[in-house]
Motif scaffolding. Sequence first.
Motif, mmCIF file in Angstrom:
data_model
loop_
_atom_site.group_PDB
_atom_site.id
_atom_site.type_symbol
_atom_site.label_atom_id
_atom_site.label_comp_id
_atom_site.label_asym_id
_atom_site.label_seq_id
_atom_site.Cartn_x
_atom_site.Cartn_y
_atom_site.Cartn_z
ATOM 1 N N ASP A 267 0.861 -1.172 0.000
ATOM 2 C CA ASP A 267 0.000 0.000 0.000
ATOM 3 C C ASP A 267 0.906 1.232 0.000
ATOM 4 N N PRO A 268 0.999 1.949 -1.120
ATOM 5 C CA PRO A 268 1.923 3.088 -1.191
ATOM 6 C C PRO A 268 1.679 4.127 -0.099
ATOM 7 N N ASN A 274 6.616 5.910 -0.310
ATOM 8 C CA ASN A 274 5.459 5.535 -1.146
ATOM 9 C C ASN A 274 5.791 4.410 -2.126
ATOM 10 N N TYR A 275 6.552 3.429 -1.661
ATOM 11 C CA TYR A 275 6.888 2.287 -2.509
ATOM 12 C C TYR A 275 5.630 1.599 -3.016
ATOM 13 N N THR A 276 5.733 1.040 -4.220
ATOM 14 C CA THR A 276 4.634 0.308 -4.838
ATOM 15 C C THR A 276 5.114 -1.084 -5.234
ATOM 16 N N ASP A 279 7.634 -0.728 -7.905
ATOM 17 C CA ASP A 279 8.966 -0.489 -7.354
ATOM 18 C C ASP A 279 9.629 -1.797 -6.936
#
Length: 491
Positions: A267-268, A274-276, A279
């Motif tokens: 969950d960014p 704000n990793y996704t 990423d």
Amino acid sequence: MFIDTEEDGGHKNDKPNKTEEEHIQDDAHRIGKNNQSEAKLDVNNNGQNAEKTGQPAANDASDRMEEELIRQEIDQGSNKNDTIMEPAATAPRKPICDLSDPRYDICEISGDARTMGANRTVLYVPPVGELGSDGQEWSIRDQSRKHLEFVNKVTVKSLNASQSLAAPECTSRHAVRALVFAMNGLTSNPWHDFSDVLIPLFITTRALEGEVQFLVSDLQPWFVDKYRLVLKNLSRYDIIDFNQDGGVRCYPHVTVGLRSHRDLGIDPARAPRNYTMLDFRLYIREIYRLPSAGVSIPYKEANSNAAAAAPGAPAEQLQRKPRLMLINRGRTRKFVNFPEIVGAVQKAGFEVIPIEPRRDLSVEDFARTVDSCDVLMGAHGAGLTNFFFLRTNAVMLQVVPWGHMEHPSMAFYGGPAKEMRLRDVEYSIADVESTLYDKYGKDNPVVSDPESIHKQGWQLGMRYYWIEQDIRLNVTRFAPTLQKVLQMIRE
């Protein structure tokens, strides 16, 4: 290996890992050979090696603390007005452990943190101004699934004044922070390796850029060997076998447990920086030295290179077929007509790389083979976890077994694939394509009314649709799906 589809700033003695091995050559013909020369992560089982930091000896700690308490009492009673001064008010400290998340428990200790691996215990010795009459204690599972009984618990204690004076002395001091987490549980299944450990480990430590030491409880040597490149990149320091560590290690910060947002997901809004999931996929590809994000899928890259090398040549002479990796599971949900499926995929216009489960495959080699493919196809299951090695806009073709399996297929693979900018195509088999049809007959609720089976509890659904079921794919019915994927690749 990933192909396994079975279900189910430290001190000078904090040794940074050596430089990565030389680039592994891309040679699909070597798939299946063991890389006997691969270096393994150093696992330090000796917790007795004290680290020389030039700091005062650890056995002076309790004497100094007691002297500080006495000094404070004297100072408070000897001011000019001979009045007793109240201690300075301090803001309430945030609780060390947070047990509020439904998936995981986490403890964060900043200050004097002391780990005793052989006792599965982490201590917090508060500074004098925080010492209260009551200590606190928590017992948590140090992985991403707090209710998983297979994971043993670690005890975290915040000491009171009397306990602090008797706190065990440090046998080694470290300037780097530490993370205590477990490698056991449901690991050995690639999906759980990623969902339960590697993605939570990424969420918890990626932003630290290697400046963290792993203290691993219930260490699994096979896991360390298999995912050594990922572990070495997330931490520059030796892995410590926590359960076998007989010393008292002191760190400025210790985290116990792994953060997790959902199954195989990030969950960014809750992740550092704000990793996704995108990423994470690109990170995995970087670790295994696969082409960068800007490189096209292999089909388009190869044909573009061929056209540039032979301008004016007829298109039919330049076209390389799209490459499809076809995974057949080893025990459950396997394709019983695998050779027939291979032939159908070839007839549809694909070059096929058929793969059946083998545990002796080198992850590095296999990652490069997956990267060379435009499509990854298999029945719903752990083998599809290899989609982390696909390029952007490649296709994951998931064969969904009988028994209302569309929701888990989308939740566990389809959704994550789309988040990682892969294209997800799902083919749901008909009842007659399941071996349950042959075993129980068309009128049995297992075949005719799967919902009634699921309502009786997950155990029955697991038994019939995950474990007992194999797949006999109707290649005629399946043909339009192959044509759909072929069109997507060519677009």
